[in-house]
Structure formats: C-alpha cells, structure tokens
Design a protein around this motif. Structure first.
Motif, short mmCIF file in Angstrom:
data_model
loop_
_atom_site.label_atom_id
_atom_site.label_comp_id
_atom_site.label_asym_id
_atom_site.label_seq_id
_atom_site.Cartn_x
_atom_site.Cartn_y
_atom_site.Cartn_z
N LEU A 431 41.63 55.35 52.33
CA LEU A 431 40.60 54.88 51.41
C LEU A 431 41.27 53.94 50.43
O LEU A 431 42.31 54.28 49.84
CB LEU A 431 39.96 56.06 50.66
N LEU A 432 40.71 52.76 50.24
CA LEU A 432 41.32 51.72 49.42
C LEU A 432 40.43 51.34 48.25
O LEU A 432 39.22 51.19 48.41
CB LEU A 432 41.57 50.46 50.27
N LYS A 433 41.03 51.18 47.09
CA LYS A 433 40.33 50.63 45.93
C LYS A 433 41.21 49.55 45.31
O LYS A 433 42.25 49.82 44.73
CB LYS A 433 40.05 51.72 44.88
N GLY A 434 40.78 48.30 45.47
CA GLY A 434 41.55 47.19 44.94
C GLY A 434 41.01 46.72 43.60
O GLY A 434 39.96 47.17 43.13
N GLY A 435 41.72 45.82 42.98
CA GLY A 435 41.31 45.28 41.69
C GLY A 435 40.08 44.41 41.81
O GLY A 435 39.88 43.72 42.81
N LYS A 436 39.24 44.44 40.77
CA LYS A 436 37.98 43.69 40.81
C LYS A 436 38.22 42.18 40.86
O LYS A 436 37.36 41.43 41.35
CB LYS A 436 37.13 44.04 39.59
N GLU A 437 39.38 41.71 40.37
CA GLU A 437 39.65 40.27 40.36
C GLU A 437 39.78 39.72 41.79
O GLU A 437 39.68 38.51 41.99
CB GLU A 437 40.93 39.96 39.58
N ALA A 438 40.04 40.60 42.76
CA ALA A 438 40.22 40.14 44.15
C ALA A 438 39.20 40.79 45.08
O ALA A 438 39.46 40.98 46.25
CB ALA A 438 41.64 40.46 44.61
N LYS A 439 38.00 41.08 44.56
CA LYS A 439 37.04 41.85 45.35
C LYS A 439 36.57 41.10 46.60
O LYS A 439 36.37 41.71 47.66
CB LYS A 439 35.85 42.25 44.49
N ARG A 440 36.41 39.78 46.52
CA ARG A 440 35.95 39.04 47.70
C ARG A 440 37.06 38.95 48.74
O ARG A 440 36.80 39.08 49.95
CB ARG A 440 35.49 37.64 47.28
N SER A 441 38.29 38.76 48.29
CA SER A 441 39.42 38.73 49.23
C SER A 441 39.58 40.08 49.90
O SER A 441 39.80 40.17 51.12
CB SER A 441 40.71 38.36 48.48
N ASN A 442 39.48 41.14 49.11
CA ASN A 442 39.63 42.49 49.68
C ASN A 442 38.52 42.77 50.69
O ASN A 442 38.76 43.38 51.74
CB ASN A 442 39.59 43.53 48.56
N ALA A 443 37.31 42.34 50.37
CA ALA A 443 36.17 42.61 51.26
C ALA A 443 36.34 41.92 52.61
O ALA A 443 36.11 42.53 53.66
CB ALA A 443 34.87 42.17 50.59
N ILE A 444 36.76 40.65 52.60
CA ILE A 444 36.90 39.94 53.87
C ILE A 444 38.09 40.47 54.67
O ILE A 444 38.03 40.59 55.90
CB ILE A 444 37.01 38.40 53.65
N LEU A 445 39.18 40.79 54.00
CA LEU A 445 40.34 41.35 54.70
C LEU A 445 39.99 42.71 55.32
O LEU A 445 40.38 43.00 56.45
CB LEU A 445 41.52 41.50 53.74
N HIS A 446 39.25 43.52 54.57
CA HIS A 446 38.83 44.82 55.10
C HIS A 446 37.94 44.63 56.33
O HIS A 446 38.07 45.34 57.34
CB HIS A 446 38.09 45.60 54.01
#
Length: 726
Positions: A431-446
């Motif tokens: 389960l991953l929780k990344g920083g809000k500043e990179a939410k779009r990057s995290n979403a596409i990578l996921h």
C-alpha cells in the motif's frame, strides 16, 4: 480539501466542545498536554479571525479528584476500612469548576489570549430575555477577541438526576453545545471525543470502520453504540444525538478526536477527519472508494498468489514493468510536468530545486533499476540454515515475505517505482501513500505498473492511497498490515510511530557527520565534504555537521575548507570553538537537520573527541537525554577522512551508527549504490533491518521440518521415532 468539507471555507464562528474524557486522564487528573494543545489551536484560530466559543466538561471529574484527596487526608485508618460512599456530583462540580477555569485562564494567558466564564443551567434557557442577553454578551466578547468558555452549572442544577435525565432543553454538555451553536448562529460545531469519530462498531475492534459522513437513513440501523463515557454522562450516544439535532437545524457538526494536537485546525482546513453531520449529506452522491481494510486484504490475497508463482514468472513481471515504463514515457512525462508546474505555482520552487529527482523524466534509468532487481538471485525460499535433528528428521530455516507493507513516502515519484519493484521481488503486498505534490505522477506510475501485473496475481497487489485522511484507518489494521515504512520528515515518522501498533521501520533525524582527521589529504577532504553537502542537501544522508581536527586550524586547512563551503553557497553555523576562532555565527544546537545548503562546523581535539561528539549529538543520544523513556535510536551515517589506517579503524569500530564510512561521502549510503537494486528507505533502528533497506530487509524467515514419520506435533513420539523405538 475534501469535496464534502468544502463548506468550511465560509466558516467564521465555531463552537468547540471538549469532553471530560479529553480533559482528564484515566486516573482522574487533568490531562495538561491535551489541554495545552487545545488552547494552542484555539489561539491560532483566534489569531486568524475565527470567532471561537468553547464548551467544556471536566469540572465534576476535577472536583471528585480533589475531594477524594481531601477526604483521604482527613480520614482515620478506621474510616478507610468502612465502605466508601461515592461523592455527590454537585459537590464535585462546585469544587472542580474554579480549578478547571483557573487552568484555562493560565493556559490562555500564556498565549496572550483572554477567556471568560459563562455558567448556565437548563432552566435559564426557558427565559427569552436571558437568551437574548446571552447572545448580546457573547457577541460583545467575540468582538473583543475574547474566548467565551461555557459549562453547565451542575452545582445548582435543579434536575434530580442530572447524569441520567435526558429531558429538558439540554441534558449534558454535548446537547448544550448544540443548543449554543443554534442560539449563537454558529457556522460549525466540533465535538471532541476520545476516539477518531463515529464507528459502525466498537472502535477497538479492527473490523470497525470510521464513518466519515453520517447519513441517518443509512447509518442509524448499523451502528452499535458501546458503553457511555468512562467519566462523562453520555459518551458517543450523546454526541450523535446532539450532532443530529444541530445538523438537522442547519449547523454542520464534526465529531473527531481531542487527543490529536491539531484536529480542530485540520477540520477547518477541510481535511477528511472525524465524522461529519450535515443536513444535505443524504443528497450527496455516494463516494465510490475502497475501504482501508478492503485494500489491505486485497493486497494480502494478491501477494499470496504472487508467492505461489515460479521464480521465473515473478522475474518476468518486473521485466514487463520495465518495458511498460519505457513504453509510456511520454505519458508519464506529461503528468510529471503538470505536477512540477502546479508545485511552482504553489511556491514549491525551492523544494524542486533541492530535489533533482522530483522529475521522473529519466524513465530509462528507472527501468534499468527494475531490470537489475529482476536479475538478482531469487530471494524467496532461500535455505538459510539446514539441520539434521535426527535420522530422517530435517529442519530448514528459509527466507519468506513479510506480507503486506504500508509505505508513506515523500514527494519523489521515482520512489514509487523503486518501492513497487522491491515489493514484487520480495513477494509482498503493498500500500503506497505518496506526497500530494506528486499526485499526478504517482497516479500514472501506479497505473502503468499495476497494468503490467498479470491477472493471475491481480493489480490490487499494489494499492495507491490517495488521501492523507485514510492513513489513520490504515494504521489501525495491525491484523492485516505487517510493516509500516515512513519516508519523510522526523515529524512524519514520529506521528506514525505514535499512532499505530504495527511495527514501524524508518529513520528519524539524519544528523550525518564528516570528521576530517589531521592525517587527511586536504584535497580529498574538500571533495568528500562538498559532495556530502551539496550533491542533494535535502537528503537524509547529506552531511549536517563537519568536525575538523584542531591541527587544521593552525595549518590553515580549516580556512580552506570554510572557503570551499562558502564558495559553494553553503551557510555555515559554528560550534563554540569555531565561532570563537573564525567569527562564524554560533549554531543553536548540534542536533539540527538543515535539509538545505547549510551545515554546522566544529573543531575537535582528536578522533576520540569526534566519536564522543557523534555519540553525544547523534539521534540516539539526544532523544534518550530529553526523553529517558524512549528507546535508543542509531545515528544515520558518519564518515572519517583520514590517511592514518589505525585512526580510521578506531572510528569505524567505535562509531555506533547505521553506516560508517572511510574516505567516502555520506551520500554513498544508498540502496542502489550498495548494490541492492533500490531501497524502500533507510533504517536507523536495530530491528529488524539497519541502513539502506532492499529486498533482504523485506523478508522474514519460515521454518520447515521434514520427516518420515506420520506423527506430527507430538514431541515425545518424534523423540521415540528418532531413537528407533517407533
């Protein structure tokens, strides 16, 4: 901001009710820390222009504690042998009210805030003139930035059973708070409890879920209320009744924990904490989401399917992920550019400049690191030890996945790729929780990574937590989640450790030292010191303190080091000796992690003095000195620059840190550089991993026993079989 909490942007007048369970500890004494945090929050709101009204319980509890003590002092031994009669609530209220208000007055005075006391009874509100005068008085007080503090005057209440009777205009401080919110035309009512909010079952049971938004038609029949408050009158039942009453009249209500130090602030920032009661809640479209428990359970089920695959199939998944990253490079870059632009717009330019890997444009490098992991030796099921207990009875100790990991990481989307790859290689759910500043990057990578995972395993192997408000729910799941790894600030790590029973693996402050010995090559020292500080100043393995042998002061080498650092743009803070010698501004503390282009510099007599300094001002010593009840924590990474091999050996073997280097920059403390392929973080604890944590740190052990006998679990029978009697 959560869409259901958008109304808070228009809130100006707020009523806060704090219950007895928050005001007092289990033993009945006042909870000074919680009261102090409460007053600090109200002070901040007052400063920001909010009109704050406080409704407090606790007078009866405080008075009971005082009267019990007084009675004990005045009782003979014979009196104490007799059955003790419980003290009357009215007497307790009369004694406790003055003490409670004196404490509020003292706390608010320290914060330069003025408070006032208003005691009311149920009968008062039957008088229309009283209600009109009450509103005028409160309006005047709020205009003067005074915080009115309300409490029911239990000492003179005419109700015969004030702790049981639920008739009348109000019947406890929860319903009083709701009544005042209506009378005073408040924009929001916050009811502070000893739990996070309203659950659909006992909060202590793992299967119970926090209800974020209460809808009477939906939740009324499914909630099981527990016992009433351990010290107050009604507990959660009374709070829900008061909240429904106020919300139906048009005043939003949030029930949340008063134990947290900033929950009132979070509520007014629109964060999704606690339980919201709103008159329009039934009209809102249901929020389609996967619950914290469902996400964790799904990750565990997928991890078991992953573990059951042959080694070559798990390796193939990683290779597919690497290919998918490269195939979607342009799409990933678009989303990452959007994050960077949004961060710049929000004023995060400094953060981006300090974090050269914020951008994930180097997809080829990430794909390469995933392939490195794929080519590593199979980590699961490795036989670590084999013992023949008796003829035909073999014991094996093997490597095994931990289970389900929760990783909370900073705003570096490349970390998501590393962590996901390590989890797959080690057979763990994630389960991953990344920083809000990179939410779009995290979403596409996921999305790219989970799409590459075959259906035989399932994309739910890796869950992406999109809201910070979901973290408290996840931290309660100690029966489903096996390890939490926080990667971020000291505050984040500390908060997570205090909020969960799940084992936590992480580091706190990264106070990394470089010691330049008198035998050091000065040119080498310059290169190492500069790399350790300026390569990535925000990293936890960046140098924060430079220790220099006293001989360099005489030879001029110290001046050269100072000049190199200053020319590189480093702001220097000195210890007492350096400040006196070179006129450098003295540092406030040696225990400070700058995370920026700044560091502390000090002179030491020799290697032993350097070691003593590190042990005195490293993470472990500082915490133990201030908080003796805390466990010792290792320091992060420390380095010696020296040509004298004996001195280097002394340093390497006596410095008690997670990583100790000789003639190497502290920035080398990294999973990829250590040949681990990647890292989920760096651990400064001693259990169960230490230093950079790669695949090996995400594994535990499992025992297997192989025998020829059909008997299992019978020690005596196995002994007889082993001895030849069976």
């Amino acid at each position: 901001m959560d869409p259901t909490r958008a109304f808070v942007k228009d809130v100006k007048r707020v009523v806060v009710k704090v219950g007895t369970a928050v005001v007092t500890r289990v033993d009945g004494r006042l909870a000074l820390g919680r009261l102090g945090a409460l007053c600090e929050q109200l002070k901040e709101l007052n400063t920001r222009g909010f009109e704050v009204i406080l409704v407090t319980s606790g007078a009866v509890g405080v008075g009971r504690q005082r009267l019990r003590y007084r009675k004990l002092l005045n009782s003979s031994f014979a009196d104490l042998q007799k059955p003790q009669i419980e003290l009357d609530g009215k007497e307790c209220a009369a004694v406790g009210q003055s003490g409670l208000m004196a404490l509020y007055d003292a706390l608010f005075s320290q914060l330069d805030v003025t408070s006032s006391q208003l005691l009311v009874t149920d009968n008062d509100f039957r008088d229309l003139d009283f209600r009109m005068q009450l509103c005028e008085t409160v309006k005047s007080l709020l205009g003067l930035r005074v915080i009115p503090i309300f409490n029911e005057n239990d000492a003179i209440s005419t109700r015969r059973a004030p702790y049981e009777d639920s008739s009348g205009i109000f019947w406890d401080n929860d319903s009083l708070a709701a009544l005042l919110a209506l009378e005073l035309k408040a924009d929001l009512l916050v009811l502070l409890s000893d739990v996070e909010g309203l659950y659909n079952g006992p909060p202590t049971e793992p299967q119970s879920k926090l209800i974020h938004t209460y809808i009477k038609e939906k939740h009324q029949g499914e909630i099981t209320f527990g016992d009433k408050s351990r010290v107050g009158r009604g507990g959660m039942t009374a709070k829900v009744k008061a909240a429904v009453y106020a919300a139906s009249a048009g005043i939003p209500v949030v029930i949340t924990s008063g134990y947290a130090t900033d929950n009132i602030i979070k509520v007014l920032q629109g964060e999704r904490i606690g339980t919201l009661f709103h008159k329009d809640a039934h009209l809102w479209a249901p929020r389609k989401e996967v619950g914290a428990r469902d996400m964790a359970v799904a990750a565990r089920e997928c991890s078991r399917r992953l573990q059951a695959l042959p080694s070559q199939d798990r390796r193939k998944i990683l290779l597919q992920i690497a290919d998918a990253l490269e195939a979607n490079e342009s799409l990933i870059k678009v989303e990452n550019d959007a994050d960077v632009a949004a961060a710049q717009l929000a004023g995060y330019e400094k953060f981006i400049n300090l974090n050269p890997v914020y951008c994930v444009s180097q997809i080829s490098g990430l794909a390469k690191s995933v392939r490195v992991l794929a080519d590593m030796e199979e980590p699961i099921g490795q036989v670590l030890k084999r013992t023949e207990l008796a003829d035909g009875l073999i014991l094996e100790k093997t490597s095994s996945p931990l289970g389900v990991l929760l990783i909370v990481f900073e705003s570096r989307p490349d970390a998501l790729v590393q962590i996901a790859s390590l989890a797959i290689r080690s057979g763990n759910g994630l389960l991953l929780k990344g920083g809000k500043e990179a939410k779009r990057s995290n979403a596409i990578l996921h999305k790219v990574i989970t799409a590459a995972i075959p259906e035989t395993v399932g994309g739910k192997l890796i869950g992406l937590v999109t809201s910070r408000e979901e973290i408290p729910d996840l931290l309660k799941l100690d029966d489903v989640i096996d390890l939490v790894i926080p990667r971020g600030s000291n505050k984040l790590v500390s908060q997570i450790k205090e909020s969960t029973k799940i084992p936590v693996l992480g580091h706190s402050d990264g106070i990394c030292h470089v010691y330049v010995d008198k035998s050091a090559d000065l040119n080498m020292a310059k290169r190492i010191v500069l790399d350790a500080k300026i390569d990535y100043p925000a990293a936890c393995n960046a140098m924060e303190t430079l220790l220099v042998h006293k001989d360099f002061l005489k030879s001029g080498g110290l001046n050269e080091l100072v000049a190199e650092l200053r020319s590189a743009g480093i702001t220097l803070h000195g210890g007492p000796r350096v400040s006196a010698s070179l006129n450098i501004t003295e540092a406030r503390s040696f225990h400070h992690e700058y995370n920026s282009m700044a560091c502390t510099i000090e002179i030491v007599d020799d290697v032993h003095a350097a070691i003593d300094h590190i042990h005195s001002h490293g993470r472990h010593a500082s915490i133990s000195r201030v908080f003796p009840f805390c466990k010792w924590k290792d320091a992060h990474t420390d380095c010696i620059v020296a040509e004298d091999g004996e001195v280097a050996e002394i340093f390497l073997h006596q410095v008690d840190s997670a990583a100790v280097f000789h003639n190497v920059s502290t920035r080398f403390c990294d999973g990829a550089r250590f040949g681990l392929g990647a890292e989920v973080g760096i651990s400064t604890s001693r259990i169960h991993a230490r230093g950079p944590v790669g695949v090996e740190g995400l594994l535990t052990t499992r025992w297997y026993v192989f025998g020829e006998t059909p008997l299992r679990g019978n020690v005596d029978s196995e002994r007889e079989w082993a001895s030849g009697r069976l």
